[in-house]
Structure formats: C-alpha cells, structure tokens
Design a protein around this motif. Sequence first.
Motif, PDB file in Angstrom:
ATOM      1  N   LEU A  49       0.835  -1.201   0.000  1.00 39.87           N
ATOM      2  CA  LEU A  49       0.000   0.000   0.000  1.00 39.87           C
ATOM      3  C   LEU A  49       0.872   1.253   0.000  1.00 39.87           C
ATOM      4  O   LEU A  49       0.597   2.220  -0.725  1.00 39.87           O
ATOM      5  N   VAL A  50       1.951   1.233   0.778  1.00 42.25           N
ATOM      6  CA  VAL A  50       2.869   2.365   0.838  1.00 42.25           C
ATOM      7  C   VAL A  50       3.502   2.616  -0.533  1.00 42.25           C
ATOM      8  O   VAL A  50       3.752   3.761  -0.914  1.00 42.25           O
ATOM      9  N   LEU A  51       3.725   1.563  -1.302  1.00 43.32           N
ATOM     10  CA  LEU A  51       4.293   1.684  -2.651  1.00 43.32           C
ATOM     11  C   LEU A  51       3.241   1.995  -3.706  1.00 43.32           C
ATOM     12  O   LEU A  51       3.568   2.477  -4.785  1.00 43.32           O
ATOM     13  N   GLY A  52       1.986   1.707  -3.400  1.00 42.45           N
ATOM     14  CA  GLY A  52       0.922   1.886  -4.383  1.00 42.45           C
ATOM     15  C   GLY A  52       0.155   3.172  -4.181  1.00 42.45           C
ATOM     16  O   GLY A  52       0.615   4.257  -4.530  1.00 42.45           O
ATOM     17  N   ASP A  53      -1.029   3.041  -3.587  1.00 44.33           N
ATOM     18  CA  ASP A  53      -1.907   4.201  -3.394  1.00 44.33           C
ATOM     19  C   ASP A  53      -1.452   5.119  -2.269  1.00 44.33           C
ATOM     20  O   ASP A  53      -1.918   6.246  -2.157  1.00 44.33           O
ATOM     21  N   GLY A  54      -0.575   4.637  -1.408  1.00 50.81           N
ATOM     22  CA  GLY A  54      -0.128   5.410  -0.262  1.00 50.81           C
ATOM     23  C   GLY A  54      -0.877   4.999   0.989  1.00 50.81           C
ATOM     24  O   GLY A  54      -1.849   4.252   0.940  1.00 50.81           O
ATOM     25  N   ALA A  55      -0.413   5.480   2.120  1.00 49.63           N
ATOM     26  CA  ALA A  55      -0.988   5.115   3.411  1.00 49.63           C
ATOM     27  C   ALA A  55      -1.142   6.375   4.254  1.00 49.63           C
ATOM     28  O   ALA A  55      -0.676   7.448   3.877  1.00 49.63           O
ATOM     29  N   THR A  73      -0.802   8.147   8.221  1.00 47.96           N
ATOM     30  CA  THR A  73      -0.268   8.057   9.573  1.00 47.96           C
ATOM     31  C   THR A  73      -1.433   8.116  10.560  1.00 47.96           C
ATOM     32  O   THR A  73      -2.577   8.386  10.173  1.00 47.96           O
ATOM     33  N   ALA A  74      -1.120   7.934  11.824  1.00 41.44           N
ATOM     34  CA  ALA A  74      -2.144   8.006  12.869  1.00 41.44           C
ATOM     35  C   ALA A  74      -2.824   9.371  12.887  1.00 41.44           C
ATOM     36  O   ALA A  74      -4.019   9.474  13.173  1.00 41.44           O
ATOM     37  N   GLY A  75      -2.087  10.414  12.556  1.00 38.63           N
ATOM     38  CA  GLY A  75      -2.633  11.768  12.557  1.00 38.63           C
ATOM     39  C   GLY A  75      -3.253  12.201  11.245  1.00 38.63           C
ATOM     40  O   GLY A  75      -3.698  13.333  11.111  1.00 38.63           O
ATOM     41  N   GLY A  76      -3.248  11.327  10.237  1.00 44.60           N
ATOM     42  CA  GLY A  76      -3.898  11.648   8.969  1.00 44.60           C
ATOM     43  C   GLY A  76      -2.997  12.166   7.869  1.00 44.60           C
ATOM     44  O   GLY A  76      -3.479  12.610   6.825  1.00 44.60           O
ATOM     45  N   THR A  77      -1.681  12.104   8.046  1.00 45.59           N
ATOM     46  CA  THR A  77      -0.755  12.503   6.987  1.00 45.59           C
ATOM     47  C   THR A  77      -0.634  11.373   5.970  1.00 45.59           C
ATOM     48  O   THR A  77      -0.345  10.241   6.329  1.00 45.59           O
ATOM     49  N   TRP A  78      -0.866  11.690   4.690  1.00 47.91           N
ATOM     50  CA  TRP A  78      -0.748  10.697   3.624  1.00 47.91           C
ATOM     51  C   TRP A  78       0.719  10.620   3.205  1.00 47.91           C
ATOM     52  O   TRP A  78       1.421  11.637   3.144  1.00 47.91           O
ATOM     53  N   PHE A  79       1.197   9.401   2.914  1.00 49.44           N
ATOM     54  CA  PHE A  79       2.569   9.240   2.436  1.00 49.44           C
ATOM     55  C   PHE A  79       2.659   8.067   1.476  1.00 49.44           C
ATOM     56  O   PHE A  79       1.853   7.142   1.507  1.00 49.44           O
ATOM     57  N   ARG A  80       3.667   8.141   0.614  1.00 50.97           N
ATOM     58  CA  ARG A  80       3.899   7.094  -0.388  1.00 50.97           C
ATOM     59  C   ARG A  80       5.370   7.090  -0.778  1.00 50.97           C
ATOM     60  O   ARG A  80       6.003   8.143  -0.853  1.00 50.97           O
ATOM     61  N   VAL A  81       5.900   5.907  -1.033  1.00 49.62           N
ATOM     62  CA  VAL A  81       7.278   5.750  -1.505  1.00 49.62           C
ATOM     63  C   VAL A  81       7.236   5.503  -3.006  1.00 49.62           C
ATOM     64  O   VAL A  81       6.467   4.678  -3.490  1.00 49.62           O
ATOM     65  N   CYS A  82       8.082   6.227  -3.753  1.00 49.39           N
ATOM     66  CA  CYS A  82       8.107   6.123  -5.216  1.00 49.39           C
ATOM     67  C   CYS A  82       9.540   6.001  -5.724  1.00 49.39           C
ATOM     68  O   CYS A  82      10.435   6.660  -5.202  1.00 49.39           O
ATOM     69  N   ARG A  83       9.705   5.195  -6.740  1.00 52.74           N
ATOM     70  CA  ARG A  83      10.966   5.163  -7.469  1.00 52.74           C
ATOM     71  C   ARG A  83      10.984   6.386  -8.364  1.00 52.74           C
ATOM     72  O   ARG A  83       9.970   6.776  -8.921  1.00 52.74           O
ATOM     73  N   VAL A  84      12.139   7.021  -8.499  1.00 55.68           N
ATOM     74  CA  VAL A  84      12.248   8.224  -9.308  1.00 55.68           C
ATOM     75  C   VAL A  84      12.855   7.872 -10.646  1.00 55.68           C
ATOM     76  O   VAL A  84      13.893   7.208 -10.715  1.00 55.68           O
ATOM     77  N   GLY A  85      12.220   8.318 -11.705  1.00 54.18           N
ATOM     78  CA  GLY A  85      12.730   8.096 -13.052  1.00 54.18           C
ATOM     79  C   GLY A  85      13.564   9.275 -13.514  1.00 54.18           C
ATOM     80  O   GLY A  85      13.786  10.238 -12.775  1.00 54.18           O
ATOM     81  N   PRO A  86      14.018   9.217 -14.745  1.00 56.38           N
ATOM     82  CA  PRO A  86      14.817  10.322 -15.288  1.00 56.38           C
ATOM     83  C   PRO A  86      14.018  11.637 -15.273  1.00 56.38           C
ATOM     84  O   PRO A  86      12.807  11.645 -15.453  1.00 56.38           O
ATOM     85  N   ARG A  87      14.722  12.729 -15.051  1.00 53.14           N
ATOM     86  CA  ARG A  87      14.085  14.053 -15.008  1.00 53.14           C
ATOM     87  C   ARG A  87      14.639  14.946 -16.105  1.00 53.14           C
ATOM     88  O   ARG A  87      15.781  14.785 -16.518  1.00 53.14           O
ATOM     89  N   ARG A  88      13.823  15.897 -16.521  1.00 61.18           N
ATOM     90  CA  ARG A  88      14.282  16.866 -17.517  1.00 61.18           C
ATOM     91  C   ARG A  88      15.341  17.801 -16.925  1.00 61.18           C
ATOM     92  O   ARG A  88      16.304  18.153 -17.578  1.00 61.18           O
ATOM     93  N   TRP A  89      15.103  18.249 -15.680  1.00 61.45           N
ATOM     94  CA  TRP A  89      16.019  19.169 -15.022  1.00 61.45           C
ATOM     95  C   TRP A  89      16.465  18.562 -13.711  1.00 61.45           C
ATOM     96  O   TRP A  89      15.649  18.021 -12.973  1.00 61.45           O
ATOM     97  N   PRO A  90      17.726  18.685 -13.405  1.00 62.18           N
ATOM     98  CA  PRO A  90      18.198  18.131 -12.134  1.00 62.18           C
ATOM     99  C   PRO A  90      17.764  19.003 -10.951  1.00 62.18           C
ATOM    100  O   PRO A  90      17.551  20.202 -11.099  1.00 62.18           O
ATOM    101  N   THR A  91      17.629  18.370  -9.800  1.00 67.66           N
ATOM    102  CA  THR A  91      17.453  19.113  -8.563  1.00 67.66           C
ATOM    103  C   THR A  91      18.825  19.628  -8.171  1.00 67.66           C
ATOM    104  O   THR A  91      19.804  18.882  -8.201  1.00 67.66           O
ATOM    105  N   VAL A  92      18.908  20.911  -7.812  1.00 67.09           N
ATOM    106  CA  VAL A  92      20.190  21.508  -7.467  1.00 67.09           C
ATOM    107  C   VAL A  92      20.048  22.196  -6.112  1.00 67.09           C
ATOM    108  O   VAL A  92      19.157  23.019  -5.911  1.00 67.09           O
ATOM    109  N   ILE A  93      20.915  21.816  -5.173  1.00 64.42           N
ATOM    110  CA  ILE A  93      20.923  22.400  -3.835  1.00 64.42           C
ATOM    111  C   ILE A  93      22.298  23.010  -3.604  1.00 64.42           C
ATOM    112  O   ILE A  93      23.316  22.322  -3.728  1.00 64.42           O
ATOM    113  N   ASP A  94      22.317  24.287  -3.291  1.00 56.73           N
ATOM    114  CA  ASP A  94      23.577  25.016  -3.051  1.00 56.73           C
ATOM    115  C   ASP A  94      24.563  24.838  -4.204  1.00 56.73           C
ATOM    116  O   ASP A  94      25.766  24.701  -4.003  1.00 56.73           O
TER     117      ASP A  94
END
Length: 162
Positions: free
Chosen positions: A40-46, A48-69
């Motif tokens: 479920l965590v990998l699919g539709d998401g799950a 938390t006890a407090g109602g926060t939705w979360f999901r784990v995803c594999r990341v594919g190729p991106r058009r632009w890279p994420t750049v930090i500092d």
Amino acid sequence: MALDYYLDLITPWSAPQVARELRAVGDRTGLVDARHTTELVLGDGALTAGGTWFRVCRVGPRRWPTVIDGQEFTETVTVAFTLDKRDTITAMDEVVHLAAGLLQRVPGDAVLHFQSEVVWLLRRDGDLTLDERPEHWTPERLAAVPTPYRRLTHSFTDESGD
C-alpha cells in the motif's frame, strides 16, 4: 492548496526496500497502523495516525536536475508526504519522526524539503545538517533526529556549480 513535503534519497536501495524500512519505522513509532502494508505504501499510499498521507516512489529520469547550493542532487527514491491541514503541527511532527527514523536505517544522501522551496534537512556524504529556522525544529523534533548534526540553511538553486 496541499502542503506537500518530500524526502528525496540517493540510495543503492530500491523503492520496495525503502518502503519496508519506512513501515518498520512506522511500527516502532506507532505512527502507522499495521494494516497499511508495504504494498500500500508503494501503491496508493498510506495514512499516519494523525492523517498525513505518504507514499514511496521510485524516481525516473528528469528533464532538469534538482540543485541544492549549486550541487546536483539526483534522487533515486522519494517519500512523498501530504499533511493533514487540520493539525499541521502534529502532521509535521509525524513527517520529521518518519524521516529521521528512515535516515537511521537507509544509507545514502537525503533531503527533506517543502515543495522544492525550503530545505528542512540535508544529509550529504554522511554529514547531516538541519535548517537554522527555530520554528522548524522544536525540541521534540530535534530529539528525533540522529546525531551528530549541524545547523545550516541550504537552498535550491537553478544551476549546478559544475
């Protein structure tokens, strides 16, 4: 407007491996009900006890890279969180506890951020830094974070320094 946070990881581990570890953190902290399976965590998401939705995803190729500092951050797995707006303080506490628990279990670099605008934490080459804003890091949240860490503000930039 949704309040979306992301824990981006550069790790040799697969998305299913990260999802299993996140489920284990959820079990240990009591933040995730056992009926929310790894699948479920990998699919539709799950939720938390407090109602926060979360999901784990594999990341594919991106058009632009994420750049930090000025340095590229090419994530391989992402944990997406959408906060329950009824209690954003508790929801963010849950995100920090789950992210911090995952950092203790999953190798590699990581960045926890708000919609590619605000970096909450960054782990690069084993060095963990937390944003300097005191309103982000309450004593309870700091207690959840693995040590050692430093306080340093990072930012998303448009280009790498290469």
